[in-house]
Design an enzyme around this catalytic site. Structure first.
Site, PDB file in Angstrom:
ATOM      1  N   SER A  41       6.332   2.668 -16.673  1.00 16.88           N
ATOM      2  CA  SER A  41       6.333   3.889 -16.278  1.00 16.88           C
ATOM      3  C   SER A  41       6.620   3.108 -14.560  1.00 16.88           C
ATOM      4  O   SER A  41       6.747   4.025 -13.620  1.00 16.88           O
ATOM      5  CB  SER A  41       5.217   4.106 -16.000  1.00 16.88           C
ATOM      6  OG  SER A  41       4.071   2.697 -16.382  1.00 16.88           O
ATOM      7  N   ASP A 331      -2.746   5.996  -9.049  1.00 11.32           N
ATOM      8  CA  ASP A 331      -3.916   6.448 -10.180  1.00 11.32           C
ATOM      9  C   ASP A 331      -4.373   5.082 -10.603  1.00 11.32           C
ATOM     10  O   ASP A 331      -3.957   3.656  -9.739  1.00 11.32           O
ATOM     11  CB  ASP A 331      -2.858   6.898 -11.103  1.00 11.32           C
ATOM     12  CG  ASP A 331      -2.216   6.461 -11.676  1.00 11.32           C
ATOM     13  OD1 ASP A 331      -1.845   5.095 -11.895  1.00 11.32           O
ATOM     14  OD2 ASP A 331      -1.218   7.185 -12.104  1.00 11.32           O
ATOM     15  N   HIS A 334      -0.722   2.950 -11.425  1.00 10.47           N
ATOM     16  CA  HIS A 334       0.198   2.856 -10.881  1.00 10.47           C
ATOM     17  C   HIS A 334       0.032   2.875  -9.182  1.00 10.47           C
ATOM     18  O   HIS A 334      -0.560   3.394  -8.835  1.00 10.47           O
ATOM     19  CB  HIS A 334       1.308   4.227 -11.335  1.00 10.47           C
ATOM     20  CG  HIS A 334       1.767   4.035 -13.121  1.00 10.47           C
ATOM     21  ND1 HIS A 334       0.731   5.020 -13.492  1.00 10.47           N
ATOM     22  CD2 HIS A 334       2.242   3.669 -13.259  1.00 10.47           C
ATOM     23  CE1 HIS A 334       0.895   4.555 -14.480  1.00 10.47           C
ATOM     24  NE2 HIS A 334       1.532   3.642 -14.479  1.00 10.47           N
TER      25      HIS A 334
END
Ligand SMILES: *[C@@H]1O[C@H](CO)[C@@H](O)[C@H](O)[C@H]1NC(C)=O
Ligand SMILES: *[C@@H]1O[C@H](CO)[C@@H](O)[C@H](O)[C@H]1NC(C)=O
Ligand SMILES: *[C@@H]1O[C@H](CO)[C@@H](O)[C@H](O)[C@H]1NC(C)=O
Length: 368
Positions: A41, A331, A334
């Site tokens: 991600s 978040d 991340h």
């Protein structure tokens, strides 16, 4: 009359020459022909948008709030990630996600900037993510790449395809999900001791790297695993909000395995060059001395809810901070665009302390 005509004519020629000069200049500005991206991600630019609901997603607001379009793209971030920043540094547009262009034969044949295979939730070890997930594992990403390489060979012939890929950049950022998975699974911890598990990770990584090498990769940028025990998600689980030191230790030791493997491969594989970014140490420095690096919040997430904004994920209705450039974490897992920008500068032309044995600027200049 005639002289004024000549005047216009010369101005026209002059503008024409200048225009061509700048076009040439712009074309020459790209330092590499293409960039291929593999990972999870942290470098996904939208592959997971095409997967079904059992894989992690970020294609909703407020993700993308600081992206040039101000819209969510599938990046797990408020804006750009290292795949974007590094593409900018080498003079390319960010490579599109593989699943967005696989149907587009003309893109694949244009081969103008590379392809991004990264997928949120991806692991190095197939199935080490115990949660049922359809994320594209590193192994599968390399399978996808190999099919692209084959079509390149078909188009150009082996010699030209090899010349093209050997000058291209291969960015790989993966490993956090394997370590998260190890901590989450009693089963994995029963089967493997931590050193055995880390060995398995670097062993699988090596296998995929060798497959990329066999399919033309020569210049590889590897981003090490960060201080994942200090993510808001991990701090949240600790009443005193401290980092998970055992998890950090595993990430730290894994990076050592990774660098010794890369050094060994450099001796083993003719023409193989790498640049390793020690994201761990620079992230740790940022956490210890936030203000020296321009951050004011390195514990809590910007987007989410509850304690440390890490109780609930950054979902569509979640609240988010306004001073995002002061936050390390977007978040609960991340980094923010700001953090990615800062790290990407170091990946490109940072000192040996963080980027070794050479930085990307030096890597792309190597003549093969
Ligand atoms: C999601 O996709 C995977 C792979 O294509 C498939 O195996 C799985 O059954 C799908 N899950 C659901 C719930 O549709
Ligand atoms: C396919 O790729 C070409 C070349 O990069 C691009 O011009 C075109 O817009 C793409 N088509 C679609 C439907 O994305
Ligand atoms: C929780 O945080 C405290 C204080 O920072 C730290 O000493 C402790 O090791 C942490 N607990 C775990 C399980 O990592």
């Amino acid at each position: 009359m005639a002289s004024s005509f000549h005047g216009f004519f010369f101005i026209f020629i002059f503008i024409f020459i200048i225009f061509n000069y700048f076009t040439l200049f712009l074309e020459a500005a790209a330092l590499v022909p293409a960039m291929y991206v593999f990972g999870d991600s942290l470098v996904d630019v939208g592959n997971n948008n095409y997967l079904n609901f059992s894989s992690p997603k970020a294609n909703f607001y407020p993700n993308g709030i600081d992206f040039p379009t101000g819209k969510p793209t599938g990046r797990f971030c408020n804006g750009k990630n290292p795949a974007d920043f590094l593409a900018e540094k080498v003079g390319l547009a960010s490579a599109p996600s593989y699943l967005s262009i696989i149907e587009n034969r003309s893109y694949i044949h244009d081969r103008n900037r590379g392809i991004n295979f990264a997928s949120g939730g991806a692991t190095i070890i197939p199935q080490s993510n115990q949660i049922i997930s359809t994320s594209i594992s590193l192994c599968k990403q390399v399978v996808y790449y190999n099919s692209i390489y084959e079509s390149l060979v078909k188009d150009l012939g082996v010699t030209k395809a090899k010349a093209y890929t050997s000058k291209s950049l291969y960015l790989i950022e993966i490993g956090s999900n394997d370590i998260f998975g190890y901590f989450a699974s009693i089963n994995l911890r029963k089967i493997y001791t931590p050193p055995q598990y880390l060995d398995l990770m670097s062993h699988h990584f090596e296998k995929q790297l060798k497959r990329l090498y066999e399919n033309g990769a020569r210049k590889v940028v590897v981003i090490g695993v960060g201080v994942i025990g200090c993510t808001p998600a991990m701090r949240y689980r600790n009443i005193s909000e401290g980092c998970n030191s055992e998890m950090n230790w595993l990430a730290f030791v894994y990076n050592q395995h990774l660098t010794s493997m890369l050094n060994r491969l450099k001796d083993e594989l003719f023409g193989f060059h790498f640049s390793f970014f020690d994201g761990f140490s620079i992230m740790l420095s940022s956490i210890h001395k936030p203000t020296s690096f321009g951050f004011s919040e390195v514990k809590a997430a910007c987007c989410g809810s509850g304690r440390l904004k890490a109780q609930m994920a950054c979902i569509p209705k979640a609240s988010y901070c306004n001073n995002r450039e002061k936050y390390l974490f977007w978040d609960k897992y991340h980094p923010t665009q700001q953090a990615h920008h800062f790290f990407s500068d170091l990946i490109f032309n940072g000192p040996r302390k963080y980027t070794f044995p050479i930085n990307v600027q030096t890597l792309v200049a190597i003549q093969l």
